[in-house]
Enzyme design. Structure first.
Site, PDB file in Angstrom:
ATOM      1  N   GLY A 235       0.835  -1.199   0.000  1.00 23.18           N
ATOM      2  CA  GLY A 235       0.000   0.000   0.000  1.00 23.18           C
ATOM      3  C   GLY A 235       0.868   1.247   0.000  1.00 23.18           C
ATOM      4  N   PHE A 236       1.633   1.410   1.056  1.00 24.38           N
ATOM      5  CA  PHE A 236       2.615   2.500   1.171  1.00 24.38           C
ATOM      6  C   PHE A 236       1.979   3.879   1.140  1.00 24.38           C
ATOM      7  CE2 PHE A 236       4.554  -0.976  -1.472  1.00 24.38           C
ATOM      8  CZ  PHE A 236       5.193  -1.609  -0.427  1.00 24.38           C
ATOM      9  N   ILE A 462      -1.335  -4.789   5.263  1.00 24.86           N
ATOM     10  CA  ILE A 462      -0.831  -4.321   3.965  1.00 24.86           C
ATOM     11  C   ILE A 462       0.515  -4.949   3.636  1.00 24.86           C
ATOM     12  CG2 ILE A 462      -2.183  -2.215   4.027  1.00 24.86           C
ATOM     13  CD1 ILE A 462       0.260  -0.668   4.888  1.00 24.86           C
ATOM     14  N   GLY A 463       0.763  -6.089   4.277  1.00 26.31           N
ATOM     15  CA  GLY A 463       2.018  -6.787   4.033  1.00 26.31           C
ATOM     16  C   GLY A 463       2.972  -6.664   5.197  1.00 26.31           C
ATOM     17  N   THR A 464       2.486  -6.069   6.286  1.00 22.04           N
ATOM     18  CA  THR A 464       3.345  -5.741   7.419  1.00 22.04           C
ATOM     19  C   THR A 464       3.424  -6.856   8.453  1.00 22.04           C
ATOM     20  OG1 THR A 464       1.395  -4.661   8.276  1.00 22.04           O
ATOM     21  CG2 THR A 464       3.042  -3.259   7.268  1.00 22.04           C
ATOM     22  N   LEU A 627       6.634  -6.834  18.556  1.00 20.44           N
ATOM     23  CA  LEU A 627       5.571  -7.828  18.728  1.00 20.44           C
ATOM     24  C   LEU A 627       5.941  -9.122  17.999  1.00 20.44           C
ATOM     25  CD1 LEU A 627       2.524  -5.436  18.307  1.00 20.44           C
ATOM     26  CD2 LEU A 627       3.515  -6.335  20.421  1.00 20.44           C
ATOM     27  N   GLU A 702       7.092   2.750   8.764  1.00 22.17           N
ATOM     28  CA  GLU A 702       7.611   3.840   7.937  1.00 22.17           C
ATOM     29  C   GLU A 702       9.005   4.310   8.290  1.00 22.17           C
ATOM     30  OE1 GLU A 702       4.092   6.483   6.623  1.00 22.17           O
ATOM     31  OE2 GLU A 702       3.416   5.414   8.396  1.00 22.17           O
TER      32      GLU A 702
END
Ligand code: MOS
Length: 740
Positions: A235-236, A462-464, A627, A702
């Site tokens: 997404g970014f 979102i891929g995180t 985490l 980020e």
């Protein structure tokens, strides 16, 4: 706690590797038709006429939707409510505001038929002068009403006077280009109407935002809209807003009376769905002889569209990075005939840290100080602007650890002093930072009779690694394995959560999961201690612990029973709870919350050809508690890789006559590939920021990109003696200048 912090592989990995994870563009519906978005070919003016006759008669064509026949909408599409609702082009008028603006949708039985028919549209324009030159538009620079976070201007002390009297001074202008997000998955929407109810499979970072936005733009109740986004291929920031194509797909599906799928082409990702705007940043620094900063000025100009203000907030970080009594920061906008820019990974901090951290490097040279020492002398122990304490800041430890791993103490401060064969070797460093954000969120947890759990929340991964950390947090609270927790997200029907942006998802969502899991846990324990058939009957609830799927009396491990036994006797029904977790306003009033990092880069520069290779990046971060050690590290690695691209290769070139992006493809818009990336060494300082949230974690999506371009630019200077203040540092800017 056993799961939280572990380096578990992402739970969605196998489905993604096997191709079983379905992205928005993978969905289909009975009678589905395919849409192609047609874009303007002028930068400014009006559409005089669109001849749709040939396209409409082409094989398989179901609908040609233009401003002449598109449904009239309840809300002016130019009405923007950022972040999710933007000023968009929904075929309500004949105005053309930028090259690449959506002006029609062609819908056909097959994608190929739609593509062929789209080429048969004949559009006549009345062109007007277009503003496309950043430098020329600067005379019209104005102060925007607001930034996404913070005020456009902020200052304290008397920066000009302090600068005037400073013993050491540096001032320069740094520029960054238009950059485009380019997630591998393009934007995609499948719109399916069932009566007056709309289902959208959408590639979005915010299902709740899309629902709200579409409800307003289309004039229907939000309850009638269901948005699904279970997997997102990156997404970014560009998928944080509902751009034109989302509503256009829904409008076309309504008009065609059948499901419509609209997947943007790669080329269409350059313009109508946001980008990082170009910036011009002037930084002035004044310091005493000992390197202590006495003045900082950071003035930013970035461009926006002619129809919506969006500001790259590059100077916001300058307000909290270093201790300084006299600071002045400003942001101004200029309007260009381009699409509206938007959030792109670390919006503001990515570009701002390039300017500020390069300027510090230049100041260090003038002050005769090591760049790291200069930063240590100006370390901010509290937020310089507000005076608030930081919830947790371990940047000193980051500097020390990364410097040690890099071998910084062996650096010769002289430029052009290090060589490896014919290559010039340079070492540079910079500070990384990003705010720690958090918003309210809710989650639902269901404990099933078989002892497995289900978590639902309308957040997104979102891929995180969001799926994985949510399972880990729930697992620990219930004393079960993370593999026994199923997580369902990316569905607007689930309990509310915000957009997956601003690096806030982990810190926002996991407290809600924890609260819901604890509520269910309490219900479960109450069932056991109140049940005369339980070995825990009449025990104190506080004395019961959950571990390995069992309820046991603390310190008396022989007494207990498995979770399913408790639930079976209670009627075999699941236990569930929905809980909301919110940031504490009192904490916000008292603390500034940010994450930190130290980035060191080694480059090799070819003295003849100006080619820059980043041989290694060593970075250490202060981001609170991890985490998941594996997905956390991956986030930082990805951010650093992007930082390498920002430093050396990424730039969208806009033609100054047509306003078209000339390199709107992945062949000519250069992002780093594996061969461009050297050794990456990412470590973390142990930290537990429970002031910020109960899990002790801050966001990490980020910060990885920040500081990297400056560290590389500083290393390039150290290698070559050439200061490049204009990103990207392409060979043409170094060639010739590098030869001895
Ligand atoms: Mo991020 S740029 O807030 O998706």
């Amino acid at each position: 706690m056993t799961s939280v912090g572990a380096d578990l592989s992402r739970s969605d990995g196998p489905a993604k590797v096997a191709g079983a994870a379905r992205y928005a563009g993978d969905f289909a519906a009975p009678r589905m038709a395919y849409a192609v978005m047609v874009q303007s070919t002028i930068a400014h003016g009006r559409i005089v006429r669109i001849d749709t006759a040939r396209a409409g008669a082409a094989p398989g064509v179901v609908l040609v939707m233009t401003h002449a026949n598109a449904p009239k909408l309840a809300q002016d599409p130019m009405h923007a409510e950022p972040p999710s609702s933007r000023a968009v082009s929904l075929l309500q008028d004949d105005a053309v505001r930028y090259n690449g603006q959506p002006i029609a949708l062609v819908v056909a039985e097959s994608l190929e038929q739609a593509q062929a028919a789209a080429r048969l549209l004949h559009v006549e324009y009345a062109a007007e002068d277009a503003a496309l030159d950043f430098a020329a538009a600067k005379s019209g620079a104005y102060t925007p009403k607001e930034l996404a976070h913070g005020e456009p201007d902020a200052s304290w002390g008397t920066a000009d006077a302090a600068l005037e009297g400073a013993a050491v001074r540096h001032q320069a202008t740094y520029t960054t280009p238009m950059e485009v997000h380019n997630p591998l998955e393009p934007h995609a929407t499948l719109a399916v109407w069932n009566g007056d109810e709309l289902t959208l499979h959408d590639a979005t970072q915010g299902v709740a935002g899309v629902r709200k936005t579409l409800a307003k733009k289309l004039g229907i109740a939000p309850e009638k809209i269901h948005v699904l986004s279970p997997y997102i291929g990156g997404g970014f920031g560009c998928k944080g807003s509902a751009w034109s194509h989302v509503a256009l797909a829904a409008m076309a599906a309504k008009q065609a009376r059948r499901p419509v799928k609209l997947v943007l082409e790669r080329t269409q990702m350059f313009g109508p769905v946001g980008y990082r705007p170009p910036t011009e940043q002037t930084v002035a620094l004044g310091a005493a002889r000992d390197g202590k900063l006495v003045a900082i000025k950071h003035d930013v100009v970035s461009s926006t569209s002619t129809f919506e203000d969006w500001t790259e907030s590059s100077a916001v970080l300058t307000r909290m990075m270093y201790a300084c009594p006299n600071v002045s920061t400003t942001h101004k906008l200029i309007k260009l005939n381009l699409g509206t820019p938007t959030f792109q990974r670390a919006p503001g901090e990515a570009t701002g840290s390039f300017a500020l951290e390069c300027a510090l490097d230049e100041l260090a040279l003038k002050a005769g100080l090591d760049p790291l020492e200069l930063r240590l002398r100006n370390y901010a122990d509290s937020d310089p602007e507000s005076g608030k304490a930081f919830s947790s800041k371990k940047l000193r430890e980051c500097y020390a650890r990364a410097a040690e791993r890099f071998g910084w103490s062996k650096r010769n401060g002289q430029p052009r002093a290090q060589r490896d064969g014919r290559w010039l070797i340079g070492w540079g460093m910079a500070t990384a930072t990003y705010p720690a954000n958090r918003q309210p969120a809710s989650a639902r947890l269901v404990l099933k009779p078989d002892g497995t759990a289900l978590v639902q929340c309308c957040t997104q991964d979102i891929g995180t690694g969001t799926y994985t950390i949510m399972a880990q947090v729930a697992a620990d609270a219930l004393g079960i394995d993370a593999e026994r927790v199923r997580v369902e997200i990316g569905d607007s029907a689930f309990p509310e959560a915000p957009v997956s942006g601003g690096s806030m998802t982990a810190a926002t969502v996991t407290p809600a999961v924890l609260a819901a899991a604890r509520a269910v846990r309490d219900k479960l324990v109450a069932l056991a201690v109140n049940d005369d058939k339980s070995p825990l009957h009449q025990s104190s609830a506080d004395a019961v612990e959950l571990r390995d799927g069992w309820l046991r009396l603390r310190g008396e491990t022989a007494r207990g029973e498995p979770i399913p036994a408790v639930l079976a006797r209670a009627g075999g029904k699941p236990l569930e709870a929905t809980e909301e977790a919110k940031p504490d306003d009192a904490v916000k009033a008292k603390y500034a919350t940010h994450s930190w990092g130290a980035v060191f880069a080694e480059v090799a520069v070819d003295p003849d050809f100006g080619e820059v290779r980043v041989r290694r990046v060593v970075a250490c971060y202060s981001v609170g508690r991890l985490l998941n050690a594996k997905t956390a590290r991956s986030q930082l690695l990805g951010g650093i890789v992007w930082g390498v691209g920002m430093a050396l290769t990424e730039q969208a070139h806009v033609d100054r006559v047509s306003g078209r992006v000339l390199n709107a493809n992945l062949a000519q818009y250069h992002v780093p590939v594996n061969a461009d990336i050297g050794e990456l060494d990412v470590t973390f300082v142990p930290e537990d920021d429970t002031t910020f949230n109960p899990l002790g974690a801050r966001g990490i999506g980020e910060i990885g990109i920040t500081g990297v371009p400056a560290a590389i630019a500083n290393a390039v200077y150290h290698a070559t003696g050439q200061r490049i203040r204009d990103l990207p540092i392409t060979p043409d800017k170094l060639i010739g200048a590098t030869s001895a």
